[in-house]
Write an enzyme that holds these catalytic residues in place. Sequence first.
Site, PDB file in Angstrom:
ATOM      1  CE1 TYR A   1       6.513  29.490 -36.280  1.00 23.39           C
ATOM      2  CE2 TYR A   1       5.342  27.682 -37.340  1.00 23.39           C
ATOM      3  CZ  TYR A   1       6.180  28.767 -37.420  1.00 23.39           C
ATOM      4  OH  TYR A   1       6.696  29.145 -38.642  1.00 23.39           O
TER       5      TYR A   1
ATOM      6  N   GLY B   1      15.073  35.075 -45.026  1.00 24.48           N
ATOM      7  CA  GLY B   1      15.425  36.494 -45.075  1.00 24.48           C
ATOM      8  C   GLY B   1      16.737  36.736 -45.787  1.00 24.48           C
TER       9      GLY B   1
END
Length: 233
Positions: free
Chosen positions: A149, A18
């Site tokens: 996950y 990000g």
Amino acid sequence: MELKNASVLITGGSSGIGKALAIKLCDRGAKVYITGRDPKKLEEVASSIGARALQADMNNDEELRKALDQILSEQQKLDVLINNAGIGSFGPVESLSREDFRSVFEVNVYGAGVLGGMAAAHFKERKEGHIMNIGSSASLKGFPNGSIYSASKFALRALSECWRAELRPFNVRVTHVNPSEVTTAFAQANRLEREEQANKLRAEEIAHMMVACLELDDRGFVPEFGVWATNPF
């Protein structure tokens, strides 16, 4: 898409993929907003790269709506949503708990799904926009101790496929991104970035590909792509 002056929201934008993407987009003149879990770190990163910090917990729908409304108030539009925030829980199958499933799905699936829906309503009205969901190579293949996950990333990939089918008639592009192992702070208890390794990906490689996808002329888009280390051994 012309990235100069484009309005972009990146969740989990204070570190890793990000942050690397936010830097590249700010360098291209985009109006970048980032969210993160650590308010102090978020503000420091945002001010250092020329982005705007937004406090928004992926578990809190009200905060997500407030963040999106702030962007629309300041920019009058949102052009790109990057669903990047993600967490993991790992362990053998016999150790799985309902709470571990819930905590990971709240961020990786429910939060991304709710925010994606909010952005999609705006994009459909404008007849343009781009959603990028950051999955994983675990979106495509399970691995030992990765039940929770990987299941969350399979679910996120399903969201990407459904949104793509639903939003294409409105000129809205949906891209699902599948990085393999990247040396970021992901799954680090201290939230510190891992040291670079010659045989592992860096966040910059993923961000480079994402920018290339965003810069395509809007008549086309990349529905899904993966990035692998050339030689991970």
